[in-house]
Scaffold this motif. Structure first.
Motif, PDB file in Angstrom:
ATOM      1  N   ARG A 158      20.961  12.193  -9.857  1.00 50.23           N
ATOM      2  CA  ARG A 158      22.097  12.671 -10.782  1.00 50.23           C
ATOM      3  C   ARG A 158      23.263  12.960  -9.851  1.00 50.23           C
ATOM      4  N   GLU A 159      23.110  13.188  -8.805  1.00 52.23           N
ATOM      5  CA  GLU A 159      24.368  13.328  -7.885  1.00 52.23           C
ATOM      6  C   GLU A 159      24.920  12.036  -7.479  1.00 52.23           C
ATOM      7  N   ALA A 160      24.046  10.868  -7.638  1.00 50.32           N
ATOM      8  CA  ALA A 160      24.425   9.591  -6.860  1.00 50.32           C
ATOM      9  C   ALA A 160      25.569   8.883  -7.970  1.00 50.32           C
ATOM     10  N   PRO A 161      26.549   8.226  -7.487  1.00 48.42           N
ATOM     11  CA  PRO A 161      27.460   7.391  -8.209  1.00 48.42           C
ATOM     12  C   PRO A 161      26.913   6.502  -9.138  1.00 48.42           C
ATOM     13  N   LYS A 162      27.378   6.353 -10.299  1.00 46.10           N
ATOM     14  CA  LYS A 162      27.019   5.521 -11.477  1.00 46.10           C
ATOM     15  C   LYS A 162      27.191   4.188 -10.944  1.00 46.10           C
ATOM     16  N   ILE A 163      26.040   3.727 -10.778  1.00 45.58           N
ATOM     17  CA  ILE A 163      26.027   2.348 -10.644  1.00 45.58           C
ATOM     18  C   ILE A 163      24.946   1.520 -11.025  1.00 45.58           C
ATOM     19  N   GLU A 164      24.834   0.037 -11.055  1.00 45.05           N
ATOM     20  CA  GLU A 164      24.069  -0.769 -11.601  1.00 45.05           C
ATOM     21  C   GLU A 164      23.319  -1.536 -10.283  1.00 45.05           C
ATOM     22  N   ARG A 165      22.223  -1.468 -10.077  1.00 39.92           N
ATOM     23  CA  ARG A 165      21.351  -2.206  -9.037  1.00 39.92           C
ATOM     24  C   ARG A 165      20.903  -3.472  -9.564  1.00 39.92           C
ATOM     25  N   ARG A 166      21.227  -4.371  -8.717  1.00 38.63           N
ATOM     26  CA  ARG A 166      20.685  -5.889  -8.801  1.00 38.63           C
ATOM     27  C   ARG A 166      19.861  -6.298  -7.824  1.00 38.63           C
ATOM     28  N   PHE A 167      18.477  -6.893  -7.684  1.00 43.88           N
ATOM     29  CA  PHE A 167      18.023  -7.337  -6.566  1.00 43.88           C
ATOM     30  C   PHE A 167      18.642  -8.547  -6.148  1.00 43.88           C
ATOM     31  N   GLU A 168      18.604  -8.404  -4.742  1.00 52.34           N
ATOM     32  CA  GLU A 168      19.442  -9.398  -3.897  1.00 52.34           C
ATOM     33  C   GLU A 168      18.382 -10.333  -3.164  1.00 52.34           C
ATOM     34  N   LYS A 169      17.602 -10.087  -2.479  1.00 50.95           N
ATOM     35  CA  LYS A 169      16.256 -10.668  -1.679  1.00 50.95           C
ATOM     36  C   LYS A 169      15.429  -9.779  -1.073  1.00 50.95           C
TER      37      LYS A 169
ATOM     38  N   SER B 154       0.830  -1.388   0.077  1.00 53.09           N
ATOM     39  CA  SER B 154       0.025  -0.069  -0.090  1.00 53.09           C
ATOM     40  C   SER B 154       0.820   1.271   0.013  1.00 53.09           C
ATOM     41  N   ASP B 155       2.146   1.123   0.356  1.00 53.91           N
ATOM     42  CA  ASP B 155       3.003   2.369   0.080  1.00 53.91           C
ATOM     43  C   ASP B 155       4.293   1.810  -0.102  1.00 53.91           C
ATOM     44  N   CYS B 156       5.372   2.803  -0.380  1.00 50.51           N
ATOM     45  CA  CYS B 156       6.589   2.251  -0.600  1.00 50.51           C
ATOM     46  C   CYS B 156       7.659   3.563  -0.565  1.00 50.51           C
ATOM     47  N   SER B 157       8.817   3.176  -0.318  1.00 53.59           N
ATOM     48  CA  SER B 157       9.806   4.481  -0.148  1.00 53.59           C
ATOM     49  C   SER B 157      11.192   3.917  -0.375  1.00 53.59           C
ATOM     50  N   TRP B 158      12.042   4.612  -0.694  1.00 51.61           N
ATOM     51  CA  TRP B 158      13.550   4.059  -0.741  1.00 51.61           C
ATOM     52  C   TRP B 158      14.364   4.180   0.516  1.00 51.61           C
ATOM     53  N   ALA B 159      15.269   3.003   0.540  1.00 52.69           N
ATOM     54  CA  ALA B 159      16.022   3.235   1.502  1.00 52.69           C
ATOM     55  C   ALA B 159      17.527   3.054   0.917  1.00 52.69           C
ATOM     56  N   TYR B 160      18.240   4.105   0.586  1.00 53.53           N
ATOM     57  CA  TYR B 160      19.293   3.988  -0.195  1.00 53.53           C
ATOM     58  C   TYR B 160      18.869   3.459  -1.461  1.00 53.53           C
ATOM     59  N   TYR B 161      19.536   2.313  -2.312  1.00 54.62           N
ATOM     60  CA  TYR B 161      18.989   1.971  -3.321  1.00 54.62           C
ATOM     61  C   TYR B 161      18.152   0.750  -3.239  1.00 54.62           C
ATOM     62  N   SER B 162      17.473   0.513  -2.253  1.00 54.66           N
ATOM     63  CA  SER B 162      16.759  -0.695  -1.734  1.00 54.66           C
ATOM     64  C   SER B 162      15.466  -0.174  -1.606  1.00 54.66           C
ATOM     65  N   ILE B 163      14.103  -1.053  -1.466  1.00 53.25           N
ATOM     66  CA  ILE B 163      12.946  -0.407  -1.679  1.00 53.25           C
ATOM     67  C   ILE B 163      11.952  -0.885  -0.346  1.00 53.25           C
ATOM     68  N   MET B 164      11.439  -0.013   0.459  1.00 53.70           N
ATOM     69  CA  MET B 164      10.703  -0.568   1.534  1.00 53.70           C
ATOM     70  C   MET B 164       9.256  -0.387   0.864  1.00 53.70           C
ATOM     71  N   GLY B 165       8.562  -1.638   0.957  1.00 55.92           N
ATOM     72  CA  GLY B 165       7.161  -1.877   0.649  1.00 55.92           C
ATOM     73  C   GLY B 165       6.331  -1.961   1.829  1.00 55.92           C
ATOM     74  N   SER B 166       5.358  -1.116   2.235  1.00 51.79           N
ATOM     75  CA  SER B 166       4.430  -1.057   3.267  1.00 51.79           C
ATOM     76  C   SER B 166       3.201  -1.733   3.082  1.00 51.79           C
ATOM     77  N   SER B 167       2.550  -2.403   3.838  1.00 50.63           N
ATOM     78  CA  SER B 167       1.236  -3.161   3.658  1.00 50.63           C
ATOM     79  C   SER B 167       0.409  -2.973   5.053  1.00 50.63           C
ATOM     80  N   GLN B 168      -0.990  -2.665   4.614  1.00 51.46           N
ATOM     81  CA  GLN B 168      -2.023  -2.657   5.903  1.00 51.46           C
ATOM     82  C   GLN B 168      -2.321  -4.213   6.166  1.00 51.46           C
ATOM     83  N   LYS B 169      -1.985  -5.027   5.291  1.00 53.30           N
ATOM     84  CA  LYS B 169      -2.229  -6.368   5.586  1.00 53.30           C
ATOM     85  C   LYS B 169      -1.083  -7.340   6.163  1.00 53.30           C
TER      86      LYS B 169
END
Length: 435
Positions: free
Chosen positions: A275-286, A214-229
């Motif tokens: 635009r200010e972040a270092p040039k990186i390639e993100r890969r999903f881990e877990k 139901s909601d989401c936000s960035w934690a550095y280059y990872s993602i926090m997904g929130s849920s009411q359920k």
């Protein structure tokens, strides 16, 4: 931290029937319930706000230039004890001057009004890479910031409407590292790579996790997904520097080898924007569950029920009047990468947590009938009433100390200024300001 407790938050009131609000590069955008958007000269409103001359500087820092103090935190001048004492005294005098909430005449600074380019009502919106992204039951839409504030119709077409990027119903959006994080309710958590959105190149969103979100936000280059359920899910990514094949997470070790590898992965070189972040390639881990983060009982009983949210270096969980804070340090090895710091209590007699956000000044918890702010100096601040909408501005250099809360007939803009004087390495609640 005891000296910061006297620095009360400031509040400006804007009268009107609003749906959403955003402040960006000197402009305030007010979306009203009649489906229109108003552009306000916000920084000019603040600079001309009637105040004694001696309070002009703290007023500017409070409502239009939070970077004046955050960006100069380590300058010798700002580290001088007498200078810090003087600045704190000014904020306390300004707070005393604002004991009775002040009304701001936003119509005096109105640049123009136009129909909202988004389907009404949009459910969430963010401004990023000079684009205004909004989500609703009709999908994901974008319009350039220039087109939003322009008196003329959008350059995209005669209708002046925003470009539809995706047609899936979406509840929440956040942006970072050239991508949108999208909470699509029962469809799950998605990521949408922006590339060059200006050209409207066709692309599809990529599902990150199928669980309710139901909601989401960035934690550095990872993602926090929130849920009411389901409480929430933490989608952890690793990042690679360009051309060397070494994980940025392991930057310290990689730099000792034959190939120097990427620049050390530290909060100070992440950058405040894509635009200010270092040039990186993100890969999903877990994907990490609440049990992985907070070590809750796997049965789901007790404190595991509730609501989870996060941002940058903090992941939070609230239930039954207790907020648990974990620190996320992606540059560290397991098990130090996610570490529970502390549990704090707040009054939960008026409802259960239904939403949350984290900002430099503290953690915000939306309850059924009020909003509570657990400040970064551990003070508890309560805003009564069920809001129509509310938001913080963590990617903004100038307005990251603000909390906008919309009620039925007004917008309340709060400014929290105690955090300038809090030890960022020692605080538990709120994003650490690495400057």
């Amino acid at each position: 931290m005891s000296d910061t407790k006297q620095i009360a938050p400031l509040k400006l009131i804007l009268e009107g029937r609003f749906w959403d609000s955003h402040v960006y590069m000197g402009k305030l955008y007010l979306f009203t319930i009649d489906g229109r958007v108003h552009t306000i000269e916000w920084d000019r409103l603040i600079s001309e706000f009637p105040l004694p001359d001696e309070l002009a500087l703290p007023m500017q820092c409070a409502f239009s230039r939070s970077d004046y103090l955050y960006e100069n935190r380590h300058d010798p001048l700002h580290q001088d004890p007498q200078v810090r004492e003087l600045i704190q005294a000014k904020f306390m005098r300004l707070a005393n001057h604002h004991k009775i909430p002040r009304a701001a005449d936003w119509r005096k600074y109105l640049v123009h009004t136009k129909d909202s380019p988004f389907p009404f009502p949009h459910l969430d919106a963010t401004i990023y890479m000079k684009g205004v992204f909004a989500v609703s039951e009709q999908g994901v839409f974008v319009i350039s910031n220039n087109d939003l504030q322009s008196k003329s119709k959008s350059k995209r077409g005669k209708s002046g409407r925003a470009l539809q990027m995706w047609d899936c119903p979406v509840l929440s959006v956040d942006a970072s590292y050239g991508s949108l994080a999208l909470a699509a309710g029962p469809e799950g958590l998605f990521e949408f790579e922006l590339d060059d959105w200006v050209r409207g190149d066709p692309r599809k969103a990529k599902q990150v996790d199928p669980g309710d979100c139901s909601d989401c936000s960035w934690a550095y280059y990872s993602i926090m997904g929130s849920s009411q359920k389901q409480g929430g899910i933490f989608a952890e990514y690793v990042a690679r520097g360009n051309g060397d094949g070494a994980d940025v997470n392991q930057g310290r070790r990689a730099s000792k080898g034959k190939n120097k590898g990427p620049k050390e992965f530290e909060p100070t070189n992440l950058g405040r924007s894509w635009r200010e972040a270092p040039k990186i390639e993100r890969r999903f881990e877990k994907a990490r569950s609440l049990k992985d983060i907070f070590n809750f009982n796997p049965s789901g009983s007790g404190s595991a029920s509730g609501y989870c949210w996060g941002g940058m270096d903090k992941i939070c969980h609230a239930s039954e009047g207790t907020m648990t804070v974990a620190q996320y340090s992606p540059w560290k090895d397991e098990p130090e990468r996610l570490r529970v710091l502390r549990r704090l209590t707040f009054d939960s007699q008026k409802g259960s947590p239904i939403g949350g956000a984290v900002a430099p000044f503290g953690s915000i918890i939306e309850m059924d009938k009020y909003i509570v702010v657990v400040r970064s100096d551990d003070e508890i601040f309560t805003i009564p009433g069920a809001p129509v909408n509310w938001r913080v501005f963590n990617r903004s250099k100038q307005y990251e100390n603000q909390l906008h809360v919309i009620h039925e007939n007004r917008l309340e803009i709060y400014s929290f200024n105690h955090d300038y004087f809090v030890d960022q390495k020692q605080k538990f609640s709120g994003i650490s300001a690495f400057v």
